[in-house]
Design a protein around this motif. Sequence first.
Motif, PDB file in Angstrom:
ATOM      1  N   ASN A 137       0.822  -1.212   0.000  1.00  0.00           N
ATOM      2  CA  ASN A 137       0.000   0.000   0.000  1.00  0.00           C
ATOM      3  C   ASN A 137       0.860   1.268   0.000  1.00  0.00           C
ATOM      4  OD1 ASN A 137      -2.406   1.329  -0.101  1.00  0.00           O
ATOM      5  ND2 ASN A 137      -2.811   1.232   2.094  1.00  0.00           N
ATOM      6  N   GLY A 138       1.854   1.280  -0.900  1.00  0.00           N
ATOM      7  CA  GLY A 138       2.703   2.462  -1.054  1.00  0.00           C
ATOM      8  C   GLY A 138       3.736   2.638   0.044  1.00  0.00           C
ATOM      9  N   ARG A 139       3.941   1.614   0.849  1.00  0.00           N
ATOM     10  CA  ARG A 139       4.924   1.639   1.946  1.00  0.00           C
ATOM     11  C   ARG A 139       4.671   2.779   2.944  1.00  0.00           C
ATOM     12  NH1 ARG A 139       9.471  -2.021   0.824  1.00  0.00           N
ATOM     13  NH2 ARG A 139       9.405  -2.609  -1.357  1.00  0.00           N
ATOM     14  N   LYS A 140       3.429   3.205   3.030  1.00  0.00           N
ATOM     15  CA  LYS A 140       3.048   4.298   3.938  1.00  0.00           C
ATOM     16  C   LYS A 140       3.453   4.003   5.380  1.00  0.00           C
ATOM     17  CE  LYS A 140      -1.260   5.976   5.960  1.00  0.00           C
ATOM     18  NZ  LYS A 140      -2.721   5.877   5.900  1.00  0.00           N
ATOM     19  N   ARG A 141       3.214   2.776   5.827  1.00  0.00           N
ATOM     20  CA  ARG A 141       3.525   2.423   7.218  1.00  0.00           C
ATOM     21  C   ARG A 141       5.034   2.354   7.449  1.00  0.00           C
ATOM     22  NH1 ARG A 141      -0.840   4.283   9.555  1.00  0.00           N
ATOM     23  NH2 ARG A 141      -2.722   3.134   9.052  1.00  0.00           N
ATOM     24  N   GLN A 142       5.793   1.921   6.446  1.00  0.00           N
ATOM     25  CA  GLN A 142       7.249   1.904   6.590  1.00  0.00           C
ATOM     26  C   GLN A 142       7.800   3.332   6.692  1.00  0.00           C
ATOM     27  OE1 GLN A 142       8.855  -0.672   3.474  1.00  0.00           O
ATOM     28  NE2 GLN A 142       8.642  -2.439   4.822  1.00  0.00           N
ATOM     29  N   LEU A 151       7.170   4.489  10.179  1.00  0.00           N
ATOM     30  CA  LEU A 151       8.142   3.928  11.121  1.00  0.00           C
ATOM     31  C   LEU A 151       9.487   4.641  11.009  1.00  0.00           C
ATOM     32  CD1 LEU A 151       8.561   1.735  13.291  1.00  0.00           C
ATOM     33  CD2 LEU A 151       9.338   0.216  11.454  1.00  0.00           C
ATOM     34  N   ALA A 152       9.888   4.967   9.790  1.00  0.00           N
ATOM     35  CA  ALA A 152      11.143   5.701   9.588  1.00  0.00           C
ATOM     36  C   ALA A 152      11.072   7.077  10.249  1.00  0.00           C
ATOM     37  CB  ALA A 152      11.439   5.836   8.095  1.00  0.00           C
ATOM     38  N   ALA A 153       9.909   7.716  10.188  1.00  0.00           N
ATOM     39  CA  ALA A 153       9.732   9.029  10.818  1.00  0.00           C
ATOM     40  C   ALA A 153       9.832   8.936  12.342  1.00  0.00           C
ATOM     41  CB  ALA A 153       8.383   9.629  10.415  1.00  0.00           C
ATOM     42  N   MET A 154       9.653   7.720  12.885  1.00  0.00           N
ATOM     43  CA  MET A 154       9.797   7.508  14.325  1.00  0.00           C
ATOM     44  C   MET A 154      11.252   7.213  14.709  1.00  0.00           C
ATOM     45  SD  MET A 154       6.445   5.137  15.011  1.00  0.00           S
ATOM     46  CE  MET A 154       4.773   5.773  14.837  1.00  0.00           C
ATOM     47  N   GLY A 155      12.146   7.253  13.717  1.00  0.00           N
ATOM     48  CA  GLY A 155      13.568   7.091  14.000  1.00  0.00           C
ATOM     49  C   GLY A 155      14.158   5.732  13.706  1.00  0.00           C
ATOM     50  N   ALA A 156      13.353   4.800  13.216  1.00  0.00           N
ATOM     51  CA  ALA A 156      13.875   3.455  12.915  1.00  0.00           C
ATOM     52  C   ALA A 156      14.612   3.453  11.582  1.00  0.00           C
ATOM     53  CB  ALA A 156      12.737   2.447  12.873  1.00  0.00           C
ATOM     54  N   ASN A 157      15.602   2.575  11.475  1.00  0.00           N
ATOM     55  CA  ASN A 157      16.277   2.323  10.201  1.00  0.00           C
ATOM     56  C   ASN A 157      15.491   1.219   9.503  1.00  0.00           C
ATOM     57  OD1 ASN A 157      18.407   4.095  10.884  1.00  0.00           O
ATOM     58  ND2 ASN A 157      19.436   2.466  12.000  1.00  0.00           N
ATOM     59  N   VAL A 158      14.534   1.597   8.675  1.00  0.00           N
ATOM     60  CA  VAL A 158      13.625   0.635   8.053  1.00  0.00           C
ATOM     61  C   VAL A 158      14.358  -0.185   6.996  1.00  0.00           C
ATOM     62  CG1 VAL A 158      11.524   0.361   6.683  1.00  0.00           C
ATOM     63  CG2 VAL A 158      11.585   2.024   8.557  1.00  0.00           C
ATOM     64  N   GLN A 159      14.204  -1.492   7.103  1.00  0.00           N
ATOM     65  CA  GLN A 159      14.735  -2.447   6.131  1.00  0.00           C
ATOM     66  C   GLN A 159      13.545  -2.873   5.269  1.00  0.00           C
ATOM     67  OE1 GLN A 159      18.278  -3.002   6.599  1.00  0.00           O
ATOM     68  NE2 GLN A 159      17.709  -1.290   7.933  1.00  0.00           N
TER      69      GLN A 159
END
Length: 196
Positions: free
Chosen positions: A132-137, A140-148
Motif C-alpha cells: 500500500n505504497g509503503r506508507k507504514r514503513q 516507522l522511519a519518521a519515528m527514527g527506525a532504520n527501516v529495512q
Amino acid sequence: MKKVCLLLPNGFEAVEASVFTDVIGWNGEEGDGSTELVTVGTRKELTCTWNFTVIPEKVLSEVTVEEFDALALPGGFETAGFYEDAFRSDVLAFIREFDRQGKIIASICVGALVIGKSGVLEGRNATTYNLNGRKRQMQLAAMGANVQPDQPIVIDKNIITSYNPATAFDVAFTLLESLTSKKNTDNVKRLMGFLS
C-alpha cells in the motif's frame, strides 16, 4: 517456565495474535513444555479488526514487566481503533520497560509502529507493513527506525519486527527459538506440520 505476555490493544488482528497462542501453546503441550502465554488486554473486552470479541486473561494494569520473559504484539487496523488504543501512554511505557530490561519484544506487521512510537526503535533496524505504497514503513522511519524495506523479518538485538501478516508464524517460531532452542522449535514446527 518462560512466560510470554501477548499484549492485545483494541482493534488487533486475530490471526496475528493466534500464531503466538498456538506456537507457545503447542510448545507447552507437545514441545519441551517450558513456555506459557498470558493474554493481556488494554481493556477487559476487546474487539478485533473484523469484529471478533476477545476477553483477555488480564488487563495491563494488573501485570508488571517483571512477570514475563517476552512480549508479543500483533498489529491491527486504524479503522478498528488499533492505534488509538496501542499508542496509549501506559502501553508505550510497558514496551519501554521491556526493552530497558533487555527482554524479547516480537511484533507482527504494524505492531512495529507501536514499538516505534515508544521510542525504543530510534536508530535501530526494523520493518513494518510493506504494501500500500509503503506508507507504514515511512511512518516507522519518521519515528527514527532504520527501516529495512524488503526484509520480511528484522531482528535488532531483543526486538523482532516483520512486514506483513504472512510473516506471522515465522515471527512466532523466531520468538519460540529465542526462548528455547532451534532443536525444540524445529520439533514443534514438525509436530504442527511446518517441517516434514
